[in-house]
Design an enzyme around this catalytic site. Structure first.
Site, PDB file in Angstrom:
ATOM      1  N   CYS A 179      38.604  21.721 -18.878  1.00 23.73           N
ATOM      2  CA  CYS A 179      38.269  23.087 -19.300  1.00 23.73           C
ATOM      3  C   CYS A 179      37.614  23.086 -20.680  1.00 23.73           C
ATOM      4  CB  CYS A 179      39.530  23.928 -19.387  1.00 23.73           C
ATOM      5  SG  CYS A 179      40.530  23.902 -17.917  1.00 23.73           S
ATOM      6  N   LYS A 232      34.656  15.281 -17.442  1.00 22.94           N
ATOM      7  CA  LYS A 232      34.263  14.211 -18.360  1.00 22.94           C
ATOM      8  C   LYS A 232      35.439  13.761 -19.215  1.00 22.94           C
ATOM      9  CE  LYS A 232      31.326  11.553 -20.547  1.00 22.94           C
ATOM     10  NZ  LYS A 232      30.988  10.288 -19.837  1.00 22.94           N
ATOM     11  N   TRP A 270      38.675  24.175 -15.179  1.00 22.67           N
ATOM     12  CA  TRP A 270      38.838  23.115 -14.172  1.00 22.67           C
ATOM     13  C   TRP A 270      40.216  23.366 -13.560  1.00 22.67           C
ATOM     14  CZ3 TRP A 270      42.053  18.934 -13.073  1.00 22.67           C
ATOM     15  CH2 TRP A 270      41.524  17.965 -12.219  1.00 22.67           C
ATOM     16  N   ARG A 274      31.850  18.690 -19.191  1.00 18.31           N
ATOM     17  CA  ARG A 274      33.273  18.353 -19.196  1.00 18.31           C
ATOM     18  C   ARG A 274      33.900  18.513 -17.814  1.00 18.31           C
ATOM     19  NH1 ARG A 274      35.743  18.854 -24.399  1.00 18.31           N
ATOM     20  NH2 ARG A 274      37.668  19.537 -23.444  1.00 18.31           N
ATOM     21  N   ASN A 290      43.150  25.848 -22.446  1.00 18.17           N
ATOM     22  CA  ASN A 290      43.012  24.507 -21.859  1.00 18.17           C
ATOM     23  C   ASN A 290      44.395  23.872 -21.892  1.00 18.17           C
ATOM     24  OD1 ASN A 290      40.327  25.009 -21.943  1.00 18.17           O
ATOM     25  ND2 ASN A 290      39.824  23.452 -23.471  1.00 18.17           N
ATOM     26  N   GLY A 291      44.730  23.107 -20.859  1.00 21.45           N
ATOM     27  CA  GLY A 291      46.037  22.449 -20.843  1.00 21.45           C
ATOM     28  C   GLY A 291      46.877  22.993 -19.701  1.00 21.45           C
ATOM     29  N   LYS A 350      31.397   3.810 -10.171  1.00 17.11           N
ATOM     30  CA  LYS A 350      30.166   4.601 -10.339  1.00 17.11           C
ATOM     31  C   LYS A 350      29.698   5.111  -8.980  1.00 17.11           C
ATOM     32  CE  LYS A 350      30.365   5.103 -13.683  1.00 17.11           C
ATOM     33  NZ  LYS A 350      31.142   4.630 -14.780  1.00 17.11           N
ATOM     34  N   GLU A 391      33.794  -1.522 -11.810  1.00 17.75           N
ATOM     35  CA  GLU A 391      33.017  -0.469 -12.457  1.00 17.75           C
ATOM     36  C   GLU A 391      31.855  -0.013 -11.552  1.00 17.75           C
ATOM     37  OE1 GLU A 391      33.478   1.483 -14.744  1.00 17.75           O
ATOM     38  OE2 GLU A 391      31.521   2.215 -15.382  1.00 17.75           O
ATOM     39  N   GLU A 397      32.024   7.930  -7.713  1.00 18.30           N
ATOM     40  CA  GLU A 397      31.991   9.152  -8.526  1.00 18.30           C
ATOM     41  C   GLU A 397      30.802  10.039  -8.230  1.00 18.30           C
ATOM     42  OE1 GLU A 397      33.515   9.013 -12.955  1.00 18.30           O
ATOM     43  OE2 GLU A 397      32.136   7.379 -12.605  1.00 18.30           O
ATOM     44  N   HIS A 444      40.995 -12.503   2.104  1.00 16.05           N
ATOM     45  CA  HIS A 444      42.406 -12.117   2.184  1.00 16.05           C
ATOM     46  C   HIS A 444      42.586 -10.699   2.708  1.00 16.05           C
ATOM     47  CE1 HIS A 444      43.612 -15.826   0.246  1.00 16.05           C
ATOM     48  NE2 HIS A 444      42.657 -15.620  -0.640  1.00 16.05           N
TER      49      HIS A 444
HETATM   50  C1  AGP Z   1      33.910   7.119 -15.816  1.00 14.92           C
HETATM   51  O1  AGP Z   1      32.682   7.184 -15.182  1.00 14.92           O
HETATM   52  C2  AGP Z   1      34.774   8.267 -15.623  1.00 14.92           C
HETATM   53  N1  AGP Z   1      34.149   9.492 -15.914  1.00 14.92           N
HETATM   54  C3  AGP Z   1      36.200   8.128 -16.091  1.00 14.92           C
HETATM   55  O2  AGP Z   1      36.781   7.093 -15.376  1.00 14.92           O
HETATM   56  C4  AGP Z   1      36.437   7.869 -17.608  1.00 14.92           C
HETATM   57  O3  AGP Z   1      35.984   6.611 -17.944  1.00 14.92           O
HETATM   58  C5  AGP Z   1      37.931   8.025 -17.912  1.00 14.92           C
HETATM   59  O4  AGP Z   1      38.336   9.330 -17.600  1.00 14.92           O
HETATM   60  C6  AGP Z   1      38.273   7.710 -19.335  1.00 14.92           C
HETATM   61  O5  AGP Z   1      37.666   8.591 -20.233  1.00 14.92           O
HETATM   62  P1  AGP Z   1      37.636   8.289 -21.769  1.00 14.92           P
HETATM   63  O6  AGP Z   1      36.831   7.049 -21.958  1.00 14.92           O
HETATM   64  O7  AGP Z   1      36.996   9.490 -22.381  1.00 14.92           O
HETATM   65  O8  AGP Z   1      39.040   8.101 -22.217  1.00 14.92           O
END
Ligand code: AGP
Length: 616
Positions: free
Chosen positions: A2, A611, A74, A27, A100-101, A493, A489, A496, A512
């Site tokens: 949020c 984000k 959010w 965000r 937020n929270g 990607k 990673e 996501e 395995h």
């Molecule tokens: C990565 O593409 C993601 N958006 C997510 O995994 C991110 O890396 C994770 O939430 C950690 O965020 P931060 O680096 O701001 O702590």
């Protein structure tokens, strides 16, 4: 997650608030709203979906006023609907809150308020907060309106359990906004004759670069001409004005169609910025003054803990390989959300690093606080200057990657790994690396940005590979050693932003279990640099091909023999094996980007994702 934007000044607030919300879109959110206080009293407009929906509704309603609060939500409690969007009003409809929270004890509080005759219009936890503040405000006999609102906020916050960043406005007080934070970031933007409250500097940087980062338990009032920060006990808080390093232009897309692509292409520069001033040719080592540790203290360290979430966790995994192989210091990596609930043993020679782009990820912050509780020296490897982790850690290193707006982390991964490499160089030189070894590492590190340029020049080729496989049912990513985290990673990607199910594995794990998945519409992406395990990776590629699984290979320039096996080979320049993760991840970032574009996905705002994850 949020986002909050509040404005008080002499300009009409609605366009300023909408612009701020747009800058917080990255965000992650699923509804948005604004409330303005003007001649006609309070006017609230809320809409599910994108800011564009809210913009259209604001265009129709034309709310007026030079003071207002706004929010991108959010969803946590209750679906993404107009009713659940913030701001939320109190029982009398005179007071509005954005939040937020999470208010964890909202249900019993809501039940108590309902018993007293309150009626609720949403399923959110936040509406309880607005009713509580409103009730305390109405009950108060305090003459000074601002003080009355501050007191009401304090009393309400004293009865809630959970986390919050809030902004509160009352129809009878058009000259003040009250804010507070506990666990969710909040900043004040300082203008001339105007002030802002926001969850993120990105919302205000087009108006001012002078900001105050608030701390947990701070209560703030902003007016047109000033601001005041105090504790819940009414004690004036220590306030430091910081200058935001980046400008509004740095947070624009420029000529790129998406932030993610822009950020992928920024990597030659972001790497240079991560290394700038941190490589000493005289001493053949890395210099990181922010660690606040002398070589005498560093040499005592016999165990390192690295913690992070998502991409930052993957960077930490690469860090484990680097620190153990180059510096020989036992290192373990923890997923931050798990670490906080474990009881990890620590001794006085344990050192902990938390890695975070935002510096606000709640689990990473909690992992750091847990480490500090155990007496561990905790350092942050953070991108966002002034973030909570940066402020609460015992020291650390900024990665200086600049604003990362795309939800999918790209340049911050390579910068985090670069800092991990510098740390390995520093610790390695303290332990057993010679000055010649150190100088060689510096040469190789400095050569990286130009090598990245070479990879980026292959964007069209990678795009063609992505388009060929964009309808895949799933994807496997394989790598060995420090490229295993790169496989993780690459899979993250892909998931996501393209919504293709993908998983990363150590190549040898194929047999395995994972090999059961191999089939013609499930490509396997192999990271197979020219290193000690190249032949082993080739054998694994053969195993996939024998089962009619398509293969995309990322390998080192010159290893053309892979072209015998697959036509989808992406070459990266040669470098020492400890640096291959930084180069190998870039084709994977481009592969996921072009796959998502080919599938028509919203690359910068993938569904359900935020984000910065500021709730547990
Ligand atoms: C990565 O593409 C993601 N958006 C997510 O995994 C991110 O890396 C994770 O939430 C950690 O965020 P931060 O680096 O701001 O702590």
């Amino acid at each position: 997650m949020c986002g909050i934007v509040g404005y008080i000044g002499n300009r009409q607030a609605s366009s300023i608030l909408l612009d701020g919300l747009r800058r917080l879109e990255y965000r992650g959110y699923d509804s948005a709203g604004v409330a303005l206080c003007g001649a006609g009293g309070l006017q609230t407009v809320k809409k599910a979906g994108r800011i564009a929906n809210l913009g259209a509704a604001v265009e129709l309603a034309k709310p007026e006023g030079t003071v207002g609060i706004s929010h991108t939500r959010w969803a946590t409690h209750g679906a993404a609907t107009d009713e659940n969007a913030h701001p939320h009003a109190d029982q009398g409809g005179k007071l509005v809150v954005v939040h937020n929270g999470v208010i964890e004890n909202y249900q019993p509080l809501r039940d108590q308020l309902i018993a007293k005759g309150h009626s609720f219009h949403s399923q959110t936890d936040t509406e309880v907060l607005s009713h509580l503040i409103g009730a305390y405000f109405d009950e108060s006999t305090e003459k000074d309106g601002t003080q009355r609102l501050v007191d009401a906020v304090k009393l309400a916050l004293a009865s809630v359990k959970g986390t919050y960043g809030i902004a509160v406005m009352h129809a009878s007080l058009p000259d003040v906004i009250v804010g507070a934070r506990l666990g969710s970031p909040l900043i004040i933007g300082l203008g001339k004759g105007e002030h802002f409250l926001a969850s993120d500097v990105a919302a205000v940087v087009s108006h001012t670069r002078d900001v105050v980062y608030l701390n947990d338990y701070d209560i703030v009032t902003i007016t047109r001409d000033g601001y005041d920060v105090q504790s819940h006990q009414g004690v004036p808080a220590q306030v430091k004005i910081s200058r935001v390093e980046f400008s509004a232009d740095d947070a624009e897309m420029g000529e790129f169609p998406h932030f993610m692509l822009k950020e992928i292409f920024e990597q030659p520069n972001s790497l240079r910025n991560a290394m700038r001033g941190r490589l000493s040719r005289d001493e053949c080592t890395a210099v990181m003054g922010g660690l606040n540790m002398t070589p005498k203290e560093l040499v005592q360290i016999d165990r390192i803990i690295l913690a992070g979430c998502g991409t930052a966790y993957h960077a930490a995994m690469v860090g484990e390989y680097l620190i153990e192989s180059l510096a020989r210091v036992p290192t373990e990596v923890e997923i931050a959300s798990e670490f906080r609930y474990r009881n990890v043993p620590a001794n006085k020679n344990t050192l902990q690093f938390v890695l975070s782009q935002s510096g606000e990820t709640i689990d990473t912050l909690a992992a750091m606080r847990e480490g500090q509780r155990k007496g561990i020296h905790c350092l942050g490897i953070v991108n966002t200057v002034g973030s909570t982790i940066a402020r609460e850690s015992d020291g650390g290193v900024y990665i200086h990657a600049g604003p990362e707006i795309g939800v999918a982390a790209t340049k911050t991964f390579t910068s985090q790994v670069t800092i991990m490499t510098l740390l390995s160089l520093l610790l390695g030189r303290i332990h057993h690396l010679s000055s010649v070894d150190g100088l060689e590492m510096i040469d190789e590190l400095e050569a990286l940005p130009d090598k990245i340029v070479t990879i980026l020049k292959q964007a069209e080729k990678i795009k063609a590979i992505a388009e060929k496989h964009c309808n895949a049912e799933g994807m496997l990513f394989m790598g060995r050693q420090a490229n295993y985290p790169v496989a993780l990673e690459g899979a993250l990607k892909m998931k996501e932003i393209s919504y293709i199910y993908a998983s990363g594995h150590p190549s040898a794990e194929l047999k395995h279990g994972v090999i059961a998945l191999v089939k013609p519409d499930l490509p396997s992406v192999f990271i197979a640099p020219d290193d000690a395990v190249f032949d082993k990776n080739v054998s694994n590629i053969e195993e996939v091909l024998a089962r009619k699984g398509p293969v995309i290979a990322v390998t080192t320039e010159g290893r053309t023999e892979l072209e015998r096996l697959t036509e989808d080979v992406i070459y990266v320049p040669d470098c020492p094996s400890y640096l291959t993760p930084i180069l190998n991840v870039i084709p994977l970032q481009l592969l996921s980007y072009y796959t998502a574009v080919a599938r028509g996905c919203d690359v910068d705002k993938p569904r359900n994702l935020a984000k910065s994850v500021t709730v547990e």
